[in-house]
Motif scaffolding. Structure first.
Motif, PDB file in Angstrom:
ATOM      1  N   ASN A 209       0.847  -1.182   0.000  1.00  0.00           N
ATOM      2  CA  ASN A 209       0.000   0.000   0.000  1.00  0.00           C
ATOM      3  C   ASN A 209       0.890   1.243   0.000  1.00  0.00           C
ATOM      4  O   ASN A 209       2.116   1.141   0.098  1.00  0.00           O
ATOM      5  CB  ASN A 209      -1.018  -0.028   1.148  1.00  0.00           C
ATOM      6  N   ALA A 210       0.294   2.406  -0.126  1.00  0.00           N
ATOM      7  CA  ALA A 210       1.068   3.655  -0.215  1.00  0.00           C
ATOM      8  C   ALA A 210       1.931   3.876   1.020  1.00  0.00           C
ATOM      9  O   ALA A 210       3.062   4.356   0.904  1.00  0.00           O
ATOM     10  CB  ALA A 210       0.129   4.840  -0.444  1.00  0.00           C
ATOM     11  N   ALA A 211       1.438   3.505   2.191  1.00  0.00           N
ATOM     12  CA  ALA A 211       2.230   3.663   3.420  1.00  0.00           C
ATOM     13  C   ALA A 211       3.460   2.764   3.398  1.00  0.00           C
ATOM     14  O   ALA A 211       4.545   3.173   3.821  1.00  0.00           O
ATOM     15  CB  ALA A 211       1.377   3.375   4.651  1.00  0.00           C
ATOM     16  N   ASP A 212       3.312   1.538   2.868  1.00  0.00           N
ATOM     17  CA  ASP A 212       4.455   0.624   2.741  1.00  0.00           C
ATOM     18  C   ASP A 212       5.511   1.210   1.803  1.00  0.00           C
ATOM     19  O   ASP A 212       6.710   1.161   2.088  1.00  0.00           O
ATOM     20  CB  ASP A 212       4.021  -0.739   2.188  1.00  0.00           C
ATOM     21  N   ILE A 213       5.047   1.762   0.694  1.00  0.00           N
ATOM     22  CA  ILE A 213       5.968   2.345  -0.285  1.00  0.00           C
ATOM     23  C   ILE A 213       6.647   3.578   0.311  1.00  0.00           C
ATOM     24  O   ILE A 213       7.859   3.747   0.182  1.00  0.00           O
ATOM     25  CB  ILE A 213       5.239   2.674  -1.605  1.00  0.00           C
ATOM     26  N   ALA A 214       5.878   4.425   0.987  1.00  0.00           N
ATOM     27  CA  ALA A 214       6.445   5.630   1.613  1.00  0.00           C
ATOM     28  C   ALA A 214       7.497   5.251   2.655  1.00  0.00           C
ATOM     29  O   ALA A 214       8.551   5.898   2.745  1.00  0.00           O
ATOM     30  CB  ALA A 214       5.345   6.474   2.243  1.00  0.00           C
TER      31      ALA A 214
ATOM     32  N   SER B  83       7.948  -8.360 -14.599  1.00  0.00           N
ATOM     33  CA  SER B  83       8.627  -8.528 -15.891  1.00  0.00           C
ATOM     34  C   SER B  83      10.139  -8.668 -15.743  1.00  0.00           C
ATOM     35  O   SER B  83      10.831  -8.972 -16.709  1.00  0.00           O
ATOM     36  CB  SER B  83       8.326  -7.342 -16.811  1.00  0.00           C
ATOM     37  N   GLY B  84      10.661  -8.407 -14.539  1.00  0.00           N
ATOM     38  CA  GLY B  84      12.099  -8.477 -14.312  1.00  0.00           C
ATOM     39  C   GLY B  84      12.773  -7.119 -14.357  1.00  0.00           C
ATOM     40  O   GLY B  84      13.984  -7.016 -14.182  1.00  0.00           O
ATOM     41  N   GLY B  85      12.000  -6.065 -14.572  1.00  0.00           N
ATOM     42  CA  GLY B  85      12.543  -4.714 -14.589  1.00  0.00           C
ATOM     43  C   GLY B  85      12.491  -4.074 -13.217  1.00  0.00           C
ATOM     44  O   GLY B  85      12.127  -4.717 -12.227  1.00  0.00           O
ATOM     45  N   THR B  86      12.852  -2.808 -13.178  1.00  0.00           N
ATOM     46  CA  THR B  86      12.856  -2.069 -11.924  1.00  0.00           C
ATOM     47  C   THR B  86      12.130  -0.742 -12.092  1.00  0.00           C
ATOM     48  O   THR B  86      12.351  -0.026 -13.067  1.00  0.00           O
ATOM     49  CB  THR B  86      14.306  -1.784 -11.458  1.00  0.00           C
ATOM     50  N   LEU B  87      11.262  -0.441 -11.156  1.00  0.00           N
ATOM     51  CA  LEU B  87      10.625   0.869 -11.045  1.00  0.00           C
ATOM     52  C   LEU B  87      11.242   1.557  -9.835  1.00  0.00           C
ATOM     53  O   LEU B  87      11.699   0.892  -8.908  1.00  0.00           O
ATOM     54  CB  LEU B  87       9.114   0.729 -10.837  1.00  0.00           C
ATOM     55  N   THR B  88      11.242   2.871  -9.844  1.00  0.00           N
ATOM     56  CA  THR B  88      11.739   3.631  -8.701  1.00  0.00           C
ATOM     57  C   THR B  88      10.595   4.459  -8.134  1.00  0.00           C
ATOM     58  O   THR B  88       9.935   5.199  -8.880  1.00  0.00           O
ATOM     59  CB  THR B  88      12.895   4.560  -9.120  1.00  0.00           C
ATOM     60  N   ALA B  89      10.335   4.325  -6.858  1.00  0.00           N
ATOM     61  CA  ALA B  89       9.294   5.100  -6.185  1.00  0.00           C
ATOM     62  C   ALA B  89       9.954   6.226  -5.410  1.00  0.00           C
ATOM     63  O   ALA B  89      11.024   6.042  -4.812  1.00  0.00           O
ATOM     64  CB  ALA B  89       8.501   4.209  -5.242  1.00  0.00           C
ATOM     65  N   TRP B  90       9.332   7.400  -5.420  1.00  0.00           N
ATOM     66  CA  TRP B  90       9.848   8.571  -4.720  1.00  0.00           C
ATOM     67  C   TRP B  90       8.686   9.511  -4.431  1.00  0.00           C
ATOM     68  O   TRP B  90       7.592   9.347  -4.966  1.00  0.00           O
ATOM     69  CB  TRP B  90      10.942   9.262  -5.536  1.00  0.00           C
ATOM     70  N   MET B  91       8.937  10.448  -3.544  1.00  0.00           N
ATOM     71  CA  MET B  91       7.900  11.395  -3.138  1.00  0.00           C
ATOM     72  C   MET B  91       8.288  12.809  -3.567  1.00  0.00           C
ATOM     73  O   MET B  91       9.461  13.160  -3.585  1.00  0.00           O
ATOM     74  CB  MET B  91       7.720  11.393  -1.617  1.00  0.00           C
ATOM     75  N   LYS B  92       7.280  13.572  -3.909  1.00  0.00           N
ATOM     76  CA  LYS B  92       7.437  15.009  -4.152  1.00  0.00           C
ATOM     77  C   LYS B  92       6.366  15.652  -3.286  1.00  0.00           C
ATOM     78  O   LYS B  92       5.177  15.575  -3.611  1.00  0.00           O
ATOM     79  CB  LYS B  92       7.243  15.341  -5.629  1.00  0.00           C
ATOM     80  N   GLY B  93       6.781  16.205  -2.165  1.00  0.00           N
ATOM     81  CA  GLY B  93       5.806  16.672  -1.183  1.00  0.00           C
ATOM     82  C   GLY B  93       5.073  15.466  -0.637  1.00  0.00           C
ATOM     83  O   GLY B  93       5.686  14.494  -0.206  1.00  0.00           O
ATOM     84  N   LYS B  94       3.748  15.481  -0.728  1.00  0.00           N
ATOM     85  CA  LYS B  94       2.949  14.351  -0.262  1.00  0.00           C
ATOM     86  C   LYS B  94       2.546  13.424  -1.403  1.00  0.00           C
ATOM     87  O   LYS B  94       1.846  12.443  -1.189  1.00  0.00           O
ATOM     88  CB  LYS B  94       1.700  14.862   0.462  1.00  0.00           C
TER      89      LYS B  94
END
Length: 184
Positions: free
Chosen positions: A115-120, A136-147
């Protein structure tokens, strides 16, 4: 006797109130997304995800996304698909491009339920970013900009999560405003 009735009423409210809260639906594309339905059962009702649903069907991934999972799906809207160069979606939907389409779609899926809290939390632990390994074997990058939560692909294209935490019986969907593309 009066105390027993109050206690019984309080327990009833707690049990059924928590159940109702846990089963709360979220509106996506003009339709309620029910936590007791799977990803496909819900997605087919969203008028904002008709292109995604057509792509999932063309790629032969319906059965997979109806499976037990759990899955975390970053679901591009129709508007997101419309941002792609003209003719891209039509080309991808052709039978001869099924492998490419499958690769793109599974690039939007992470095994497990985040969920979003886990990702944050993972972003915070990662010093501002976290890598998400896709099916698929690729990579995504998660990041925050403000909230706001963002997801970037391997080429640096970014998508904003516009609706987070759309819970499903087999995972969670986060609606995004762009299509993410794996490296070729």
């Amino acid at each position: 006797m009066k105390t027993k009735n109050i206690l019984t009423a309080a327990i009833f409210a707690l049990v059924f109130g928590a159940t109702s809260f846990a089963q709360k639906s979220v509106m996506v594309g003009g339709a309620a997304m029910y936590p007791n339905k799977n990803i496909i059962e819900n997605a087919v009702n969203s008028k904002d995800h008709t292109t995604l649903v057509a792509a999932v069907k063309a790629a032969g991934l319906v059965e997979t996304l109806e499976g037990n999972g759990p899955f975390t799906v970053f679901a591009p809207t129709n508007e997101a698909f419309n941002k792609l160069p003209k003719g891209t979606v039509e080309t991808l939907l052709k039978p001869e491009n099924i492998k490419t389409l499958q690769n793109i779609l599974t690039y939007h899926v992470v095994a497990g339920k985040m969920n979003a809290a886990d990702i944050a939390k993972a972003i915070k632990m990662g010093g501002g970013k976290t890598a998400l390994n896709t099916v698929s074997g690729g990579t995504l990058t998660a990041w925050m900009k403000g909230k706001d939560l963002y997801i970037s692909d391997e080429s640096g294209n970014k998508a904003k999560v516009t609706i987070a935490d759309v819970n499903q019986s087999n995972g969670v969907i986060h609606v995004i405003d762009a299509v993410l593309l794996p490296k070729k």
